[in-house]
Design an enzyme around this catalytic site. Structure first.
Site, PDB file in Angstrom:
ATOM      1  N   MET A 134       0.814  -1.212   0.000  1.00  0.00           N
ATOM      2  CA  MET A 134       0.000   0.000   0.000  1.00  0.00           C
ATOM      3  C   MET A 134       0.856   1.274   0.000  1.00  0.00           C
ATOM      4  SD  MET A 134      -2.810  -1.469  -0.338  1.00  0.00           S
ATOM      5  CE  MET A 134      -4.070  -0.220  -0.129  1.00  0.00           C
ATOM      6  N   ARG A 135       1.987   1.228  -0.679  1.00  0.00           N
ATOM      7  CA  ARG A 135       2.853   2.411  -0.796  1.00  0.00           C
ATOM      8  C   ARG A 135       3.116   2.673  -2.266  1.00  0.00           C
ATOM      9  NH1 ARG A 135       3.336   4.911   4.226  1.00  0.00           N
ATOM     10  NH2 ARG A 135       3.423   3.284   5.798  1.00  0.00           N
ATOM     11  N   ASN A 156       1.718  -5.203 -10.319  1.00  0.00           N
ATOM     12  CA  ASN A 156       0.830  -4.865  -9.200  1.00  0.00           C
ATOM     13  C   ASN A 156      -0.551  -5.453  -9.464  1.00  0.00           C
ATOM     14  OD1 ASN A 156      -0.094  -3.479  -6.843  1.00  0.00           O
ATOM     15  ND2 ASN A 156      -1.003  -1.899  -8.153  1.00  0.00           N
ATOM     16  N   HIS A 158      -4.529  -4.519  -8.620  1.00  0.00           N
ATOM     17  CA  HIS A 158      -5.350  -3.417  -8.117  1.00  0.00           C
ATOM     18  C   HIS A 158      -6.813  -3.859  -8.062  1.00  0.00           C
ATOM     19  CE1 HIS A 158      -6.463   0.642  -7.166  1.00  0.00           C
ATOM     20  NE2 HIS A 158      -7.438   0.523  -8.055  1.00  0.00           N
TER      21      HIS A 158
HETATM   22  C1  GAR Z   1      -6.093  -6.738  -2.466  1.00  0.00           C
HETATM   23  O1  GAR Z   1      -7.466  -6.536  -2.674  1.00  0.00           O
HETATM   24  C2  GAR Z   1      -5.301  -5.934  -3.470  1.00  0.00           C
HETATM   25  O2  GAR Z   1      -5.902  -5.843  -4.730  1.00  0.00           O
HETATM   26  C3  GAR Z   1      -5.263  -4.589  -2.810  1.00  0.00           C
HETATM   27  O3  GAR Z   1      -5.077  -4.845  -1.437  1.00  0.00           O
HETATM   28  C4  GAR Z   1      -5.646  -6.128  -1.125  1.00  0.00           C
HETATM   29  C5  GAR Z   1      -4.562  -6.934  -0.466  1.00  0.00           C
HETATM   30  O4  GAR Z   1      -5.069  -8.128   0.034  1.00  0.00           O
HETATM   31  N1  GAR Z   1      -4.218  -3.756  -3.319  1.00  0.00           N
HETATM   32  C6  GAR Z   1      -4.295  -2.439  -3.416  1.00  0.00           C
HETATM   33  O5  GAR Z   1      -5.263  -1.806  -3.069  1.00  0.00           O
HETATM   34  C7  GAR Z   1      -3.054  -1.777  -3.976  1.00  0.00           C
HETATM   35  N2  GAR Z   1      -3.305  -0.382  -4.195  1.00  0.00           N
HETATM   36  P1  GAR Z   1      -4.070  -9.284   0.464  1.00  0.00           P
HETATM   37  O6  GAR Z   1      -3.031  -8.649   1.395  1.00  0.00           O
HETATM   38  O7  GAR Z   1      -4.958 -10.259   1.202  1.00  0.00           O
HETATM   39  O8  GAR Z   1      -3.449  -9.855  -0.775  1.00  0.00           O
END
Ligand code: GAR
Length: 263
Positions: A134-135, A156, A158
């Site tokens: 998340m960075r 990545n 998203h």
């Molecule tokens: C996932 O939904 C991913 O798509 C999102 O964070 C979640 C992580 O879940 N990523 C973002 O929002 C990136 N900007 P996880 O830690 O269980 O894989």
């Protein structure tokens, strides 16, 4: 065919990381996970990695940011850091955004990214996957990992159908907007926020009875399929990034890298 070496960066639960590790172990990805790094010491994904004997490291972004607020002079910046060069290349913020804020952001993130890169030295890798990291990454990190812009190697996932709803809460933004379809996107990283070349997307219907919670559940289940599939395309050498000229409706032209999937 040789296995690709995959490094992952995470911030939280690591369910995507788990799906990728499982796919490697099951042979659905011709690859192996060689390190897992996190900006968050409490990320549960670190435990998941350790359960599979994968080396882990933490760069505590929060601590670096807090310390820079108190004593900016003490922040250790790498010798090859050039604020103006990075400011000019990044597209996370408009160039006219408050220069003091941008400087704070870039210095703290580059200090953290330098620590990430130091931790990654010693783990040779072919691909870095951001799995709920998340960075935002600055051009400093991206250029060190991707010396050849035509062969990007940071992916990545998203939680939205990009280019709609970039940012930190893709499913929440999709749901609150009243979309009837949600989805997820795997893309290569570029200098902007969730703006890089798209590799794959999956969608799901959002029904009147759906809550945000089950929208997230439907989305995550698709993420666990899509991400390993995209990584396997990379492992098979089937992703080509092609600079493509685009003519916009107002006649303006620009060039965008577009992913072509080779047969
Ligand atoms: C996932 O939904 C991913 O798509 C999102 O964070 C979640 C992580 O879940 N990523 C973002 O929002 C990136 N900007 P996880 O830690 O269980 O894989």
């Amino acid at each position: 065919m040789k296995k690709i070496r995959i490094g992952a960066l995470i911030s939280g639960s690591g369910s995507n990381l788990q799906a990728i590790i499982n796919a490697c172990e099951a042979g659905h990805i011709n690859g192996e996970m060689v390190f897992v790094g996190s900006d968050n010491p409490a990320a549960y994904g670190l435990v998941r990695a350790q359960n599979h004997g994968i080396p882990v490291f933490v760069v505590d972004y929060g601590a670096i940011i807090r310390s820079h607020k108190l004593e900016p002079g003490k922040t250790r910046l790498p010798a090859d850091f050039c604020l103006e060069g990075i400011r000019a290349r990044q597209t996370l913020f408009a160039q006219e955004v408050d220069p003091v804020k941008t400087e704070f952001f870039l210095k703290t993130r580059v200090a953290a990214e330098d620590a990430l890169l130091q931790n990654m030295t010693g783990h040779a890798f072919d691909l870095v996957v951001l799995a709920g990291f998340m960075r935002n990454l600055t051009p400093y990190f991206i250029d060190h990992v991707n010396p050849d812009p035509l062969r990007p190697r940071i992916m990545n996932i998203h939680p939205a159908l990009l280019p709609a709803f970039p940012g930190v809460d893709g499913y929440g933004d999709t749901f609150r907007y009243g979309c009837k379809v949600g989805g997820c996107t795997v893309h290569f990283i570029d200098y902007g926020e969730d703006s890089g070349p798209i590799i794959g997307q999956r969608s799901f219907p959002i029904c009147p009875e759906d809550t945000l919670e089950n929208v997230k559940k439907k989305g995550l289940e698709l993420e666990w399929q899509l991400y390993p599939e995209c990584i396997q395309l990379f492992a098979e050498g089937r992703l080509a990034c092609v600079p493509t000229e685009i003519t916009h409706p107002d006649g303006r032209k620009s060039t965008r890298l577009i992913v072509k999937i080779k047969a």
